[in-house]
Scaffold this motif. Sequence first.
Motif, PDB file in Angstrom:
ATOM      1  N   PHE A 282       0.863  -1.174   0.000  1.00 17.67           N
ATOM      2  CA  PHE A 282       0.000   0.000   0.000  1.00 17.67           C
ATOM      3  C   PHE A 282       0.905   1.231   0.000  1.00 17.67           C
ATOM      4  CE2 PHE A 282      -2.932  -3.200   0.905  1.00 17.67           C
ATOM      5  CZ  PHE A 282      -4.234  -2.710   0.843  1.00 17.67           C
ATOM      6  N   GLU A 283       0.777   2.047  -1.028  1.00 16.96           N
ATOM      7  CA  GLU A 283       1.660   3.189  -1.200  1.00 16.96           C
ATOM      8  C   GLU A 283       0.948   4.481  -0.814  1.00 16.96           C
ATOM      9  OE1 GLU A 283       3.485   3.214  -5.045  1.00 16.96           O
ATOM     10  OE2 GLU A 283       4.623   1.390  -4.618  1.00 16.96           O
ATOM     11  N   PHE A 284       1.707   5.376  -0.190  1.00 15.88           N
ATOM     12  CA  PHE A 284       1.178   6.645   0.289  1.00 15.88           C
ATOM     13  C   PHE A 284       2.118   7.783  -0.091  1.00 15.88           C
ATOM     14  CE2 PHE A 284      -0.390   3.318   3.052  1.00 15.88           C
ATOM     15  CZ  PHE A 284      -1.715   3.655   3.279  1.00 15.88           C
ATOM     16  N   LEU A 285       1.560   8.965  -0.205  1.00 16.63           N
ATOM     17  CA  LEU A 285       2.335  10.192  -0.330  1.00 16.63           C
ATOM     18  C   LEU A 285       2.171  10.983   0.957  1.00 16.63           C
ATOM     19  CD1 LEU A 285       1.520  11.332  -3.992  1.00 16.63           C
ATOM     20  CD2 LEU A 285       3.532  10.096  -3.173  1.00 16.63           C
TER      21      LEU A 285
ATOM     22  N   ALA B  61       1.216  15.169  10.287  1.00 14.94           N
ATOM     23  CA  ALA B  61       1.517  15.334   8.865  1.00 14.94           C
ATOM     24  C   ALA B  61       0.406  14.727   8.011  1.00 14.94           C
ATOM     25  CB  ALA B  61       2.853  14.679   8.530  1.00 14.94           C
ATOM     26  N   ASP B  62       0.100  15.369   6.908  1.00 10.67           N
ATOM     27  CA  ASP B  62      -0.915  14.860   5.993  1.00 10.67           C
ATOM     28  C   ASP B  62      -0.326  13.746   5.136  1.00 10.67           C
ATOM     29  OD1 ASP B  62      -2.924  16.614   6.808  1.00 10.67           O
ATOM     30  OD2 ASP B  62      -2.240  18.185   5.438  1.00 10.67           O
ATOM     31  N   PHE B  63      -1.041  12.637   5.064  1.00  9.44           N
ATOM     32  CA  PHE B  63      -0.638  11.569   4.144  1.00  9.44           C
ATOM     33  C   PHE B  63      -1.865  11.099   3.384  1.00  9.44           C
ATOM     34  CE2 PHE B  63      -1.845   9.245   7.971  1.00  9.44           C
ATOM     35  CZ  PHE B  63      -2.503   8.116   7.495  1.00  9.44           C
ATOM     36  N   PHE B  64      -1.620  10.603   2.159  1.00 15.07           N
ATOM     37  CA  PHE B  64      -2.705  10.219   1.274  1.00 15.07           C
ATOM     38  C   PHE B  64      -2.393   8.879   0.609  1.00 15.07           C
ATOM     39  CE2 PHE B  64      -2.414  14.870   1.226  1.00 15.07           C
ATOM     40  CZ  PHE B  64      -3.698  15.226   1.620  1.00 15.07           C
ATOM     41  N   PHE B  65      -3.418   8.046   0.498  1.00 18.46           N
ATOM     42  CA  PHE B  65      -3.292   6.792  -0.236  1.00 18.46           C
ATOM     43  C   PHE B  65      -2.976   7.080  -1.695  1.00 18.46           C
ATOM     44  CE2 PHE B  65      -5.483   3.851  -3.110  1.00 18.46           C
ATOM     45  CZ  PHE B  65      -4.824   2.674  -2.815  1.00 18.46           C
ATOM     46  N   LEU B  66      -2.030   6.342  -2.235  1.00 13.65           N
ATOM     47  CA  LEU B  66      -1.632   6.497  -3.630  1.00 13.65           C
ATOM     48  C   LEU B  66      -2.157   5.339  -4.475  1.00 13.65           C
ATOM     49  CD1 LEU B  66       0.035   7.938  -5.852  1.00 13.65           C
ATOM     50  CD2 LEU B  66       2.025   6.628  -5.075  1.00 13.65           C
ATOM     51  N   GLU B  67      -1.766   4.109  -4.134  1.00 17.06           N
ATOM     52  CA  GLU B  67      -2.196   2.948  -4.897  1.00 17.06           C
ATOM     53  C   GLU B  67      -1.801   1.684  -4.155  1.00 17.06           C
ATOM     54  OE1 GLU B  67      -0.105   3.571  -8.543  1.00 17.06           O
ATOM     55  OE2 GLU B  67       1.673   2.487  -7.880  1.00 17.06           O
ATOM     56  N   VAL B  68      -2.334   0.555  -4.637  1.00 17.55           N
ATOM     57  CA  VAL B  68      -1.948  -0.763  -4.130  1.00 17.55           C
ATOM     58  C   VAL B  68      -1.215  -1.504  -5.232  1.00 17.55           C
ATOM     59  CG1 VAL B  68      -2.738  -2.950  -3.148  1.00 17.55           C
ATOM     60  CG2 VAL B  68      -4.006  -0.858  -2.662  1.00 17.55           C
ATOM     61  N   ASN B  69      -0.060  -2.053  -4.902  1.00 18.72           N
ATOM     62  CA  ASN B  69       0.636  -2.953  -5.820  1.00 18.72           C
ATOM     63  C   ASN B  69       0.293  -4.373  -5.406  1.00 18.72           C
ATOM     64  OD1 ASN B  69       3.164  -0.574  -5.676  1.00 18.72           O
ATOM     65  ND2 ASN B  69       2.143  -1.086  -7.569  1.00 18.72           N
ATOM     66  N   THR B  70      -0.519  -5.040  -6.216  1.00 19.48           N
ATOM     67  CA  THR B  70      -1.048  -6.354  -5.852  1.00 19.48           C
ATOM     68  C   THR B  70      -0.076  -7.461  -6.262  1.00 19.48           C
ATOM     69  OG1 THR B  70      -2.285  -6.411  -7.933  1.00 19.48           O
ATOM     70  CG2 THR B  70      -3.433  -5.556  -6.001  1.00 19.48           C
TER      71      THR B  70
END
Length: 615
Positions: free
Chosen positions: A275-278, A294-303
């Motif tokens: 699970f990748e985040f920025l 700190a603000d963090f946001f979901f980026l994508e999932v590498n399945t």
Amino acid sequence: MFEKVLVANRGEIAVRVMRACEELGVGTVAVYSEADKHAGFVRYADEAYNVGPARAADSYTDQEAILEAAKKADADAIHPGYGFLAENADFAARVEETDGVTWIGPPSGAMERLGEKTHARQVMREADVPIVPGTTEPVEDVEQITDFGDEHGYPVLIKAEGGGGGMGQKIVRGPEDAEEQLETAKREGEAYFSNATVYLERFLDNPRHIEVQILGDEHGNVRHLGERDCSLQRRRQKVIEEGPSPALTDDLREKIGEAARRGADAGNYYNAGTFEFLVEDEDRNDEGLLDEDADFFFLEVNTRIQVEHTVTEEITDIDIVKWQIRVADGEELSFEQDDVEIEGHAMEFRINAENAANEFAPATGGEFDVYDPPGGIGVRVDDAHRQGDDLVTDYDSMIAKLITSGGDREECVARGKRALADYTIEGFPTIIPFHRLMLTDETFLEGRHTTKYLDEHIDPERIDEAQERWGTAEPTASDDEDEEVVEREFTIEVNGKRFQVDLEERGAPAIPTGDGGGGGGGQAQRPQPGRGGSSDDSGGGVSAEGQEVAAEMQGTILEVNVAEGDEVAAGDVLCVLEAMKMENDIVAESAGTVTHVEVSEGESVDMGDTMFVID
């Protein structure tokens, strides 16, 4: 446990999976293209099958060929590695539907929910995982982009639904860029992921890239194995990854880890995944770290398994690939979340066949004249090559991974310096000099780099100096061709299965080999009909008079914009050439008439190949 696993991939990740299988007492099957006939990963496997020509679409992503190879080998499981078919939910479903064959990865349903970006964003939002402001439905036209830009401001990021590794990502800096960038993102998505669907996100200007390794089983257990920091990137391609992040407090890393677990639960996800985040790199605390505010946001999932899974393995002592295989076999995870302990620090250096001083241009050919990897405490090398192998340039440029670990980040860096200095590769340029530079770079050593650092802040002259100081010269032809003993390795295929025959000739000239199925040694060059780069008269090279437009790098033709007989002006785009995941417009240097078109969409070209002739 499985009897035999087919690894539907190539290079170092294929060997990595095979090593895990060997330790579990499981047989291995390699599949290979014509370009990889003599590759190290093929030698490592118990069995090997040819699945087609060099072009990935005709071999490594040919689903029928892969399944047919599994049938021939009587394999009872398929591991996809990363890239190629690893995140293809349709292929996973086909494997799941094949009697007697198990997919080593997350279930196809979870891959569809979380692997495709718009679906994943919907799942994360429902699981209360923060997502970057953007669309959760596909974008079809330019007006949607301009409306989004008017609401959220520019730049706007267009992302391919099935993309990854920076492919299919285009930045729209103003309304005037929207149409061109939308078309480009769609084209890349279709070319590389067979999915032209795109969506939008607010472009985060200066983030850190943080990802969380997940392991789950089909019994409902989900564990996170800590985070990795992948912020050192060039053109959105990772070059050095490390764990844990040097920029986060323990409170923030736990907050991000729990968000990843919630997302995995919501997506009914099991097996390995990332699970990748920025994380916005602003307002650090008194210790210079980003804390839980700190603000963090979901980026994508590498399945799938990640290139950088090795970092997590070194700091947790958990073999992720073995657990992939065990989970696919129905086993339950044997450890609780509280049992996961992060100890020390680890870094992974991607050893790419690239010249960092030439904008990381990939090598166009060569041989491993010298290959001497490092060793010692805290040093791991994942590779598939041996000295004397040819460099295969038909795919990505990564040839190995160097992983160093230590009790803390300082010791890890020290071991990295030693190992990089000891890593000798001769025959083509690599980015080892760049890595050595980074381990002396103040911003990197202080952990203050973001995803923008390499592209926008580092002085390019420093990279030039590092390449000059530590770099390897371009390959040159050997002057000593006269040997009394000629050793040749022949590859013989029977019903698509690969066998090797070694032949030693004493007091005789080298045995000539052509393009036949049994040729070996990698010394003979195939004629390339219709190309100016042919080395003999049988190649049918372009003989017409006129300006020859040749490929300046190895790559794949994404689009051909002219036909024979067309009139072109100076600066007109003749075709679009993809190299190292970057699109390059090939333009006419002067006006004239196109008399020859020697390439077609989807075709691979080598440096020097003639693509067009303009009279």
